[in-house]
Design a protein around this motif. Structure first.
Motif, mmCIF file in Angstrom:
data_model
loop_
_atom_site.group_PDB
_atom_site.id
_atom_site.type_symbol
_atom_site.label_atom_id
_atom_site.label_comp_id
_atom_site.label_asym_id
_atom_site.label_seq_id
_atom_site.Cartn_x
_atom_site.Cartn_y
_atom_site.Cartn_z
ATOM 1 N N VAL A 335 131.986 40.605 42.637
ATOM 2 C CA VAL A 335 130.503 40.475 42.232
ATOM 3 C C VAL A 335 129.470 40.446 43.482
ATOM 4 C CG1 VAL A 335 131.229 38.923 40.232
ATOM 5 C CG2 VAL A 335 130.722 37.800 42.670
ATOM 6 N N ASP A 336 128.405 40.758 43.176
ATOM 7 C CA ASP A 336 127.473 40.580 44.258
ATOM 8 C C ASP A 336 127.530 38.965 45.038
ATOM 9 O OD1 ASP A 336 125.357 40.692 46.105
ATOM 10 O OD2 ASP A 336 124.021 41.907 44.653
ATOM 11 N N ARG A 338 125.448 37.659 46.809
ATOM 12 C CA ARG A 338 124.060 37.074 46.896
ATOM 13 C C ARG A 338 123.870 36.402 45.493
ATOM 14 N NH1 ARG A 338 120.309 42.293 47.805
ATOM 15 N NH2 ARG A 338 121.923 43.074 46.345
ATOM 16 N N TYR A 339 124.558 36.599 44.385
ATOM 17 C CA TYR A 339 124.676 35.700 43.124
ATOM 18 C C TYR A 339 125.398 34.479 43.411
ATOM 19 C CZ TYR A 339 123.099 40.330 40.916
ATOM 20 O OH TYR A 339 122.568 41.365 40.512
ATOM 21 N N LEU A 340 126.232 34.510 44.000
ATOM 22 C CA LEU A 340 127.039 33.213 44.101
ATOM 23 C C LEU A 340 126.200 32.464 45.049
ATOM 24 C CD1 LEU A 340 130.678 34.750 45.186
ATOM 25 C CD2 LEU A 340 129.980 33.791 42.871
ATOM 26 N N THR A 342 123.131 32.269 45.198
ATOM 27 C CA THR A 342 122.027 31.688 44.285
ATOM 28 C C THR A 342 122.377 30.590 43.363
ATOM 29 O OG1 THR A 342 120.924 33.967 44.000
ATOM 30 C CG2 THR A 342 120.222 32.399 42.285
ATOM 31 N N ILE A 343 123.777 30.612 42.803
ATOM 32 C CA ILE A 343 124.318 29.804 42.005
ATOM 33 C C ILE A 343 124.486 28.631 42.642
ATOM 34 C CG2 ILE A 343 126.180 29.170 40.688
ATOM 35 C CD1 ILE A 343 126.503 32.076 39.765
ATOM 36 N N LEU A 494 115.613 29.794 48.698
ATOM 37 C CA LEU A 494 116.029 30.780 47.718
ATOM 38 C C LEU A 494 115.276 32.119 47.679
ATOM 39 C CD1 LEU A 494 115.891 28.569 44.230
ATOM 40 C CD2 LEU A 494 117.881 29.831 45.034
ATOM 41 N N LEU A 497 116.883 35.135 49.985
ATOM 42 C CA LEU A 497 118.158 35.889 49.158
ATOM 43 C C LEU A 497 117.497 37.377 49.297
ATOM 44 C CD1 LEU A 497 119.412 33.673 46.661
ATOM 45 C CD2 LEU A 497 120.743 34.661 48.764
ATOM 46 N N ARG A 502 123.425 43.945 50.403
ATOM 47 C CA ARG A 502 124.862 44.045 50.230
ATOM 48 C C ARG A 502 125.576 44.624 51.027
ATOM 49 N NH1 ARG A 502 126.022 45.878 43.968
ATOM 50 N NH2 ARG A 502 128.114 45.358 44.772
#
Length: 507
Positions: A335-336, A338-340, A342-343, A494, A497, A502
């Protein structure tokens, strides 16, 4: 510019990688643990050394300042004598200095030995990170950083509880002796499995640049550590330290971009991910130890928990962090990242928002679950952030790049602790003044309490009890305002990001 030797990681057998990872993690845990484990033992040291509170605080200050000044040297020394030799030398020096700290018989001795501990331990974390980045192929850097992050983040989290247990059941000296088995195992593993890097004998040492950076970092750390006790800018010492830090940081920046062979190669800062990662790392540093600086006094002084119970209540935060890192290790490359991140930031925001609702009636379960969620969020942020920061940085910059990354994060932690403690004392004073305005004969709640015999306003003891209650309520609200401040720091992170690329998205 400095000449560099490009370090390209070679493919290592899986079994050898496992031993290398274990060895460098032991060194990382040993150093990271020592940043917080000694804090809880200070009152016991104070009695043994017959020292005042101001004097015993130098046990922490000396370690922090020495480590911060020595850390930027990691890249240069590794290039001149070899990364493996520096690693082994640092492990031996740190372990021996730990034994000397445990055996110290006077305040002067323990401060001197803590200085040595800080100097030798400064390079352990950045070296362990660069070794793992070179040991694993690029597609497995996420998993490697997950394992490295366990030592970096869990060490400071578990330090207070482990230090409290050792001090309670054994002696404060064991908070230093505990490093000996870690040091021996780390030395054996590094000596047997880590490869030596090529030397760069032509690399010149920029003494003036290092002197400027060392003075700047030392002055900043002294300013942050001494400011609270000396009432900040009402003290001439603090004013001198702040001015010296600002002036030398400016001079170092000008020197770095104008000198032919500067102490830090400015070409590193052309990498956007690395620069954004440094900024992110600084802000994560603010959150990482600031919460740990607030919760123990909140639970002990206002909630009445004993020190061992406080350690147990804060331990799940460490398990949450380890869980987050294991999740990242499994999802890395799928997975990207950056999503992790963010979460993770969203989980930290939710946790801190819940902590702004704490009261004297907060349950153990609420303390545990908010800490676990916050630890999980930190785990999901810290590891992907480390991976993204170095994903596009040239391998030749890794030694000094990881040293600067660790330094910036540590400075963020120092600034974070100073900010939250100063903000807390400031808000407590304001809250007390606001609450005191409502203490009058027209307040129905106060009239009811007097009629029920809770407070006797005709006696001095009754007035003291009332004032203590107002102070306690003002303190509780001050802690909640601090938690809200840290929540805002997470929210500010936030938008950053969008600046991160990537891995593989840029040349």
């Amino acid at each position: 510019m400095n000449s560099h030797v490009e370090a390209v990681p070679e493919e290592e057998p899986a079994s050898k990688r496992a031993f290398i990872t274990l060895s460098v993690m032991l060194a990382t845990i040993m150093q990271a643990l020592d940043t917080t484990i000694a804090n809880v033992a200070l009152p016991h040291m104070k009695g043994t050394m017959s020292a005042t509170q101001d004097q015993i605080s130098w046990v922490l200050t000396s370690y922090i300042v020495a480590s911060a000044i020595a850390m930027p040297l990691t890249g240069f020394v590794a290039a001149r004598i070899g990364r493996k030799r520096l690693f082994l030398f640092s492990v031996v020096g740190f372990t021996f200095a730990s034994v000397l700290c445990g055996a110290a018989q006077s305040l002067e001795q323990i401060i001197l030995f803590r200085l040595l501990q800080g100097i030798f331990g400064a390079s352990l974390v950045p070296l362990s990170q660069s070794v793992l980045l070179d040991t694993y192929p690029t597609e497995q850097h996420g998993s490697a950083m997950a394992m490295w992050g366990v030592g970096v983040m869990v060490g400071p989290i578990l330090g207070p509880s482990l230090g409290g247990w050792l001090t309670e059941y054994y002696n404060w000296r064991w908070v230093f002796y505990i490093n000996v088995p870690f040091g021996i195992m780390a030395w054996l593993g590094i000596a047997a499995y880590v490869k030596e890097t090529k030397l760069d004998p032509d690399r010149r040492f920029d003494l003036f640049g290092f002197a400027l950076l060392g003075i700047a970092i030392g002055s900043l750390q002294m300013f942050l550590d001494r400011g609270e006790s000396l009432n900040w800018f009402s003290s001439l010492e603090v004013i001198i330290e702040a001015s010296l830090a600002a002036l030398t940081f400016y001079m170092f920046a000008v020197h770095m971009f104008t000198h032919r062979a500067p102490f830090l190669d400015p070409m590193m800062f052309k990498d956007r991910n690395y620069v954004v990662g440094l900024l992110f790392g600084f802000m994560i540093g603010v959150i990482l130890l600031a919460t740990m600086a607030l919760l123990p006094p909140f639970l002990q002084n206002l909630m009445g928990y004993p020190v061992l119970d406080v350690g147990l209540l804060l331990t799940p935060r460490g398990f949450g962090t380890m869980t987050g890192m294991m999740i990242v290790g499994r999802l890395s490359g799928k997975v990207d990242l950056r999503y992790l991140v963010t979460i993770g930031l969203l989980l930290m925001i939710v946790s801190l928002w819940q902590m702004t609702k704490f009261s004297v009636d907060v349950t153990r379960w609420e303390i545990v679950w908010t800490g676990t969620v916050q630890g999980l969020g930190l785990g999901l942020v810290f590891v992907p952030l480390s991976t993204l920061t170095f994903s596009t940085l040239a391998p030749r910059y890794r030694n000094e790049g990881t040293a600067l990354y660790s330094l910036v994060r540590n400075i963020g932690s120092s600034i974070g602790i100073s900010l939250v403690t100063t903000y807390l004392s400031h808000r407590v004073q304001i809250n007390h003044a606001v609450y005191a305005e409502h203490i009058n004969h027209f307040n129905p709640a106060l009239q009811d309490a007097v009629q029920k015999g809770v407070y006797d306003l005709s006696t001095t003891s009754g007035l003291v009890n009332l004032n203590n209650m107002v102070t306690k309520q003002a303190s509780i609200f001050g802690y909640l305002q601090d938690f809200r401040f840290m929540m805002y720091v997470c929210i500010i992170m936030l938008p950053l990001l969008v600046l991160l690329r990537r891995p593989g998205a840029s040349k």
